[in-house]
Write a protein that holds these residues in place. Structure first.
Motif, PDB file in Angstrom:
ATOM      1  N   ILE A 113     -35.391-100.516  17.840  1.00 41.64           N
ATOM      2  CA  ILE A 113     -35.665 -99.854  16.595  1.00 41.64           C
ATOM      3  C   ILE A 113     -36.839 -99.918  15.758  1.00 41.64           C
ATOM      4  CG2 ILE A 113     -34.918-101.749  14.790  1.00 41.64           C
ATOM      5  CD1 ILE A 113     -33.645 -98.036  14.642  1.00 41.64           C
ATOM      6  N   TYR A 114     -37.606-101.142  16.166  1.00 39.28           N
ATOM      7  CA  TYR A 114     -39.180-101.215  15.736  1.00 39.28           C
ATOM      8  C   TYR A 114     -40.076-100.198  16.214  1.00 39.28           C
ATOM      9  CZ  TYR A 114     -37.335-105.626  13.915  1.00 39.28           C
ATOM     10  OH  TYR A 114     -36.558-106.476  13.014  1.00 39.28           O
ATOM     11  N   THR A 115     -39.794 -99.785  17.516  1.00 38.69           N
ATOM     12  CA  THR A 115     -40.566 -98.948  18.119  1.00 38.69           C
ATOM     13  C   THR A 115     -40.259 -97.439  17.522  1.00 38.69           C
ATOM     14  OG1 THR A 115     -40.452-100.249  20.285  1.00 38.69           O
ATOM     15  CG2 THR A 115     -41.042 -97.704  20.387  1.00 38.69           C
ATOM     16  N   LEU A 116     -39.121 -97.250  17.372  1.00 35.83           N
ATOM     17  CA  LEU A 116     -38.662 -95.991  16.851  1.00 35.83           C
ATOM     18  C   LEU A 116     -39.168 -95.563  15.376  1.00 35.83           C
ATOM     19  CD1 LEU A 116     -37.150 -93.487  17.122  1.00 35.83           C
ATOM     20  CD2 LEU A 116     -35.127 -94.388  16.329  1.00 35.83           C
ATOM     21  N   PHE A 117     -39.079 -96.861  14.448  1.00 38.15           N
ATOM     22  CA  PHE A 117     -39.687 -96.913  13.256  1.00 38.15           C
ATOM     23  C   PHE A 117     -41.316 -96.819  13.037  1.00 38.15           C
ATOM     24  CE2 PHE A 117     -36.326 -99.557  10.983  1.00 38.15           C
ATOM     25  CZ  PHE A 117     -35.681 -98.319  10.340  1.00 38.15           C
ATOM     26  N   TYR A 118     -41.923 -97.339  14.389  1.00 36.99           N
ATOM     27  CA  TYR A 118     -43.375 -97.066  14.570  1.00 36.99           C
ATOM     28  C   TYR A 118     -43.596 -95.611  14.773  1.00 36.99           C
ATOM     29  CZ  TYR A 118     -47.691 -96.585  17.227  1.00 36.99           C
ATOM     30  OH  TYR A 118     -49.143 -96.400  17.740  1.00 36.99           O
ATOM     31  N   SER A 119     -42.757 -94.903  15.740  1.00 37.94           N
ATOM     32  CA  SER A 119     -42.830 -93.670  16.128  1.00 37.94           C
ATOM     33  C   SER A 119     -43.057 -92.910  14.614  1.00 37.94           C
ATOM     34  CB  SER A 119     -42.057 -93.047  17.010  1.00 37.94           C
ATOM     35  OG  SER A 119     -41.926 -93.812  18.223  1.00 37.94           O
ATOM     36  N   ILE A 149     -38.462 -90.813  23.233  1.00 34.56           N
ATOM     37  CA  ILE A 149     -37.639 -90.669  24.886  1.00 34.56           C
ATOM     38  C   ILE A 149     -36.722 -91.924  25.209  1.00 34.56           C
ATOM     39  CG2 ILE A 149     -38.087 -90.347  27.065  1.00 34.56           C
ATOM     40  CD1 ILE A 149     -40.592 -88.821  26.391  1.00 34.56           C
ATOM     41  N   GLU A 150     -37.325 -92.993  24.878  1.00 34.00           N
ATOM     42  CA  GLU A 150     -36.403 -94.109  25.322  1.00 34.00           C
ATOM     43  C   GLU A 150     -35.253 -94.314  24.405  1.00 34.00           C
ATOM     44  OE1 GLU A 150     -36.955 -97.021  27.438  1.00 34.00           O
ATOM     45  OE2 GLU A 150     -37.976 -95.528  28.506  1.00 34.00           O
ATOM     46  N   THR A 151     -35.280 -94.171  23.096  1.00 36.07           N
ATOM     47  CA  THR A 151     -34.091 -94.001  22.333  1.00 36.07           C
ATOM     48  C   THR A 151     -33.108 -92.878  22.728  1.00 36.07           C
ATOM     49  OG1 THR A 151     -35.360 -94.689  20.491  1.00 36.07           O
ATOM     50  CG2 THR A 151     -33.150 -93.716  19.839  1.00 36.07           C
ATOM     51  N   PHE A 152     -33.665 -91.952  23.232  1.00 44.81           N
ATOM     52  CA  PHE A 152     -32.710 -90.826  23.783  1.00 44.81           C
ATOM     53  C   PHE A 152     -31.887 -91.298  24.944  1.00 44.81           C
ATOM     54  CE2 PHE A 152     -32.083 -86.982  26.435  1.00 44.81           C
ATOM     55  CZ  PHE A 152     -30.923 -86.320  25.539  1.00 44.81           C
ATOM     56  N   ARG A 153     -32.599 -91.610  25.787  1.00 45.28           N
ATOM     57  CA  ARG A 153     -32.089 -92.311  27.083  1.00 45.28           C
ATOM     58  C   ARG A 153     -31.364 -93.348  26.907  1.00 45.28           C
ATOM     59  NH1 ARG A 153     -37.779 -91.859  30.837  1.00 45.28           N
ATOM     60  NH2 ARG A 153     -37.159 -89.723  31.365  1.00 45.28           N
ATOM     61  N   TYR A 154     -31.471 -94.143  26.090  1.00 41.93           N
ATOM     62  CA  TYR A 154     -30.347 -95.115  25.739  1.00 41.93           C
ATOM     63  C   TYR A 154     -29.102 -94.639  25.004  1.00 41.93           C
ATOM     64  CZ  TYR A 154     -28.463 -99.116  23.357  1.00 41.93           C
ATOM     65  OH  TYR A 154     -27.514-100.021  22.824  1.00 41.93           O
ATOM     66  N   SER A 155     -29.420 -93.545  24.230  1.00 45.94           N
ATOM     67  CA  SER A 155     -28.144 -93.281  23.701  1.00 45.94           C
ATOM     68  C   SER A 155     -27.109 -92.449  24.501  1.00 45.94           C
ATOM     69  CB  SER A 155     -28.581 -92.236  22.486  1.00 45.94           C
ATOM     70  OG  SER A 155     -29.042 -91.197  23.171  1.00 45.94           O
ATOM     71  N   ILE A 156     -27.604 -91.864  25.822  1.00 47.08           N
ATOM     72  CA  ILE A 156     -26.823 -91.067  26.623  1.00 47.08           C
ATOM     73  C   ILE A 156     -26.622 -91.884  27.914  1.00 47.08           C
ATOM     74  CG2 ILE A 156     -27.504 -88.881  25.709  1.00 47.08           C
ATOM     75  CD1 ILE A 156     -29.365 -88.673  28.044  1.00 47.08           C
ATOM     76  N   PHE A 157     -27.504 -92.712  28.291  1.00 49.05           N
ATOM     77  CA  PHE A 157     -27.343 -93.497  29.564  1.00 49.05           C
ATOM     78  C   PHE A 157     -26.866 -94.859  29.486  1.00 49.05           C
ATOM     79  CE2 PHE A 157     -30.805 -90.412  31.132  1.00 49.05           C
ATOM     80  CZ  PHE A 157     -29.746 -89.702  31.921  1.00 49.05           C
ATOM     81  N   LEU A 184     -49.288-101.189  25.333  1.00 50.75           N
ATOM     82  CA  LEU A 184     -49.905 -99.966  25.083  1.00 50.75           C
ATOM     83  C   LEU A 184     -49.418 -98.560  24.962  1.00 50.75           C
ATOM     84  CD1 LEU A 184     -52.965-100.747  27.544  1.00 50.75           C
ATOM     85  CD2 LEU A 184     -53.175-100.592  25.077  1.00 50.75           C
ATOM     86  N   LEU A 185     -48.073 -98.746  25.994  1.00 53.08           N
ATOM     87  CA  LEU A 185     -47.233 -97.510  26.126  1.00 53.08           C
ATOM     88  C   LEU A 185     -46.433 -97.251  24.757  1.00 53.08           C
ATOM     89  CD1 LEU A 185     -45.767 -98.146  29.742  1.00 53.08           C
ATOM     90  CD2 LEU A 185     -47.190 -96.212  28.878  1.00 53.08           C
ATOM     91  N   LYS A 186     -46.097 -98.540  23.796  1.00 48.87           N
ATOM     92  CA  LYS A 186     -45.193 -98.272  22.688  1.00 48.87           C
ATOM     93  C   LYS A 186     -46.370 -97.800  21.694  1.00 48.87           C
ATOM     94  CE  LYS A 186     -41.613-101.669  23.527  1.00 48.87           C
ATOM     95  NZ  LYS A 186     -41.008-102.901  22.962  1.00 48.87           N
ATOM     96  N   LEU A 187     -47.681 -97.761  22.111  1.00 48.17           N
ATOM     97  CA  LEU A 187     -48.477 -97.296  20.927  1.00 48.17           C
ATOM     98  C   LEU A 187     -48.400 -95.405  20.994  1.00 48.17           C
ATOM     99  CD1 LEU A 187     -51.870 -99.185  21.391  1.00 48.17           C
ATOM    100  CD2 LEU A 187     -49.987 -99.204  19.635  1.00 48.17           C
ATOM    101  N   ASN A 188     -47.749 -95.161  21.988  1.00 49.15           N
ATOM    102  CA  ASN A 188     -47.556 -93.649  22.128  1.00 49.15           C
ATOM    103  C   ASN A 188     -46.304 -93.297  21.439  1.00 49.15           C
ATOM    104  OD1 ASN A 188     -47.104 -90.949  22.929  1.00 49.15           O
ATOM    105  ND2 ASN A 188     -47.113 -91.271  24.989  1.00 49.15           N
ATOM    106  N   PRO A 189     -46.353 -92.644  20.259  1.00 49.64           N
ATOM    107  CA  PRO A 189     -45.427 -92.351  19.520  1.00 49.64           C
ATOM    108  C   PRO A 189     -44.006 -91.620  20.209  1.00 49.64           C
ATOM    109  CG  PRO A 189     -47.058 -90.933  18.672  1.00 49.64           C
ATOM    110  CD  PRO A 189     -47.527 -91.917  19.687  1.00 49.64           C
ATOM    111  N   MET A 190     -44.373 -90.782  21.313  1.00 48.56           N
ATOM    112  CA  MET A 190     -43.322 -90.254  22.042  1.00 48.56           C
ATOM    113  C   MET A 190     -42.420 -91.168  22.975  1.00 48.56           C
ATOM    114  SD  MET A 190     -43.074 -87.208  21.538  1.00 48.56           S
ATOM    115  CE  MET A 190     -42.122 -86.501  23.067  1.00 48.56           C
TER     116      MET A 190
END
Length: 284
Positions: A252-258, A237-245, A227-233
């Motif tokens: 990548i599938y969740t990002l493609f969905y967004s 946000i998860e991709t940004f946090r992964y990239s810096i932390f 359900l949370l992944k249905l939210n395009p945001m």
């Protein structure tokens, strides 16, 4: 009758719902910059602290999150400094929510202007996106300063990775998402005024359906994760946090969905916007 080719601008009805006329928008770029300047300066005009509010607002929000969700509720931040974890979410959410809310008022807030002079109506939402981007840039600098301080002064070793190269794409998706959703609501509020109150009430609630005060990894129930992944945001946000932390997983599938949902909402928004634009003054 004069040949229309002699005129700089020829005003005619849009022939279809998806006609953007970006060339017309480009001709009015000076008006866009004027609106950007107006929105940016007027936001905190005649205030004592002025533009400093662009920094104070996310800091106060982050401090409240630290106290409420970090200290009292004890929510996980995946081992990252609380101020950086919360600020990274606030940074993106502030841009999306403020831009979305402002664009959702496009027709109702600019009725006086639209009724007196012609210009491409997309000029207004585009100017909102750009003026909000200035605020986003200022707050991003604040985040970088605090991030650098922790790198130098604290026992902090983030796993910054190549995902950081996706940052411009994340910002582009977020901007497109806010303009797509915003013009849909703006177009519909002409006829259904109740949507204004629903959006004002619903956007703060939507924040809790976005992994801002908690990491997605802290959710154990697969149904809630879905359900949370249905939210395009979420993907942004998860991709940004992964990239810096380096925390969580770059899905990548969740990002493609967004990105996919954003494109759909943008196309739908343009279609509704163009349809409503033709006769919205009669409905107002």
């Amino acid at each position: 009758m004069k040949d229309k080719g002699k005129w700089d601008i020829y005003i005619q009805p849009k022939s279809n719902w998806f006609e953007l006329r970006l060339l017309d928008v480009w001709k009015y770029r000076d008006l866009i910059f004027m609106f950007v300047k107006r929105d940016f300066i007027a936001q905190y005009k005649q205030t004592i602290l002025g533009p400093i509010w662009f920094l104070i607002q996310p800091l106060i929000t982050t401090i409240v999150f630290i106290v409420v969700f970090g200290k009292i509720a004890g929510l996980s931040t995946d081992g990252q400094p609380q101020i950086l974890f919360y600020l990274s979410g606030v940074l993106f959410w502030n841009y999306f929510s403020s831009t979305f809310l402002k664009i959702s008022e496009t027709f109702l807030a600019n009725t006086n202007i639209f009724s007196k002079i012609y210009f491409p109506r997309l000029v207004v939402p585009i100017s909102v996106v750009l003026s909000s981007m200035i605020s986003f840039g200022i707050q991003l600098i604040l985040f970088v300063i605090i991030f650098t301080y922790y790198l130098i002064s604290k026992d902090f070793y983030p796993a910054i990775n190549s995902g950081i190269l996706l940052f411009p794409i994340l910002v582009l998706i977020m901007a497109a998402l806010s303009i797509g959703m915003g013009i849909i609501i703006s177009s519909m509020t002409i006829k259904y005024r109740d949507l204004r109150y629903l959006v004002t009430f619903g956007v703060p609630l939507l924040m809790y359906a976005t992994p801002i005060v908690y990491p997605l990894s802290s959710i154990k129930d697969p149904t809630f994760i879905f359900l949370l992944k249905l939210n395009p945001m979420t993907g942004i946000i998860e991709t940004f946090r992964y990239s810096i932390f380096g925390i969580g997983v770059l899905d990548i599938y969740t990002l493609f969905y967004s990105a996919f949902i954003t494109i759909i909402l943008l196309i739908l928004g343009i279609a509704i916007f163009n349809k409503v634009e033709k006769n919205f003054m009669d409905s107002i």
